[in-house]
Design an enzyme around this catalytic site. Structure first.
Site, PDB file in Angstrom:
ATOM      1  CE  LYS A 129      -5.834   2.393   7.888  1.00 41.63           C
ATOM      2  NZ  LYS A 129      -4.588   2.567   7.119  1.00 41.63           N
ATOM      3  CD  GLU A 167      -2.418   1.245   2.806  1.00 35.83           C
ATOM      4  OE1 GLU A 167      -2.784   0.171   3.342  1.00 35.83           O
ATOM      5  OE2 GLU A 167      -2.580   2.348   3.351  1.00 35.83           O
ATOM      6  NE  ARG A 227      -0.213   8.389   5.625  1.00 37.46           N
ATOM      7  CZ  ARG A 227       0.080   7.469   6.531  1.00 37.46           C
ATOM      8  NH1 ARG A 227       1.203   7.547   7.206  1.00 37.46           N
ATOM      9  NH2 ARG A 227      -0.740   6.473   6.755  1.00 37.46           N
TER      10      ARG A 227
HETATM   11  C1  3PG Z   1      -1.461   3.494   8.056  1.00 41.38           C
HETATM   12  O1  3PG Z   1      -1.642   4.461   7.355  1.00 41.38           O
HETATM   13  O2  3PG Z   1      -2.030   2.423   7.869  1.00 41.38           O
HETATM   14  C2  3PG Z   1      -0.608   3.631   9.229  1.00 41.38           C
HETATM   15  O3  3PG Z   1      -0.165   4.939   9.386  1.00 41.38           O
HETATM   16  C3  3PG Z   1       0.549   2.727   9.301  1.00 41.38           C
HETATM   17  O4  3PG Z   1       0.896   2.804  10.608  1.00 41.38           O
HETATM   18  P1  3PG Z   1       2.340   2.497  11.157  1.00 41.38           P
HETATM   19  O5  3PG Z   1       3.287   3.432  10.476  1.00 41.38           O
HETATM   20  O6  3PG Z   1       2.214   2.728  12.635  1.00 41.38           O
HETATM   21  O7  3PG Z   1       2.646   1.065  10.849  1.00 41.38           O
END
Ligand code: 3PG
Length: 219
Positions: free
Chosen positions: A136, A48, A52
């Protein structure tokens, strides 16, 4: 609509075959391919790329063209325009940290497999009313982690979740052991320092361990 990996694949199939999904924040498009190759070398099949950074959509296009067997989704989708852009970039699925009404209306009219986010029972139920039985769970650790998800399983037995946000090599197994967890997502196997320095071997190693966790193997 340009994605072509397996156009009939839905979120259940995508996550059902990818118990650990790397969540990527790609700052530099020229590193995207090497990063994807490092993950593919560890037998990661699905990833994924979060919306951002300015590089995200270009990275999706590049990876889809160069590594067509990888299932590349777009994450952090917040608006209908972003959903549309994800599809045009060739994304195989889209993920949102939440679910606003406008985004859900757009997703309803878009064939792109969509994973909306929930963090409470009410949010999960609202998504279920729209037909989303796979959601999610975000942000997983701050929202209550495995205890919270276990508590949701009783009253919401028809729902399954992909927790992300604070999932790590240390707790991913605990999440995957829950009956209402179909897969987990996280960035722990792609430390930003390793990406910035081009330490692809380190990323492949971390990704291998993550794949093993998804397969229920000891690492
Ligand atoms: C996401 O967008 O799914 C999360 O920000 C991923 O989270 P993590 O960086 O804490 O694994």
């Amino acid at each position: 609509m340009t994605f072509s990996l397996d156009d009939d694949r839905d979120i259940e199939t995508i996550l059902g075959t990818a118990p650990v999904v790397p969540v990527l924040v790609i700052e530099q498009v020229d590193l995207a391919l090497d990063l994807a190759k490092a993950l593919a070398a560890a037998a990661m099949t699905t990833l994924e790329i979060t919306l951002r950074t300015r590089a995200a959509l270009e990275a999706v296009k590049l990876i889809r063209e160069a590594l067509p067997n990888l299932c590349v989704g777009v994450g952090s989708v917040r608006t209908p325009a972003q959903l549309n852009a994800a599809a045009l970039a060739g994304a195989a699925f889209a993920v949102s940290p939440g679910a606003g009404p406008k985004l859900l209306d757009a997703a309803h009219d878009d064939p792109l497999p969509f994973l909306p986010g929930a963090a409470t029972a009410s949010e999960a139920m609202a998504l279920a009313e729209r037909g989303y039985t796979i959601q999610k769970f975000f942000p997983a650790e701050p929202a209550g982690g495995t205890r919270y998800l276990r508590a949701l399983a009783g009253p919401l037995p028809e729902l399954r979740f992909c927790p992300t946000g604070g999932v790590t090599a240390a707790n991913a197994r605990d999440y995957l052991a829950l009956d209402n967890v179909i897969a987990v997502g996280g960035s722990w196997m792609v430390p930003s320092a390793a990406v910035a320095s081009g330490d692809w071997a380190a990323i492949t190693e971390l990704a291998r361990a993550a794949v093993a966790i998804g397969q229920g193997r000891a690492v």
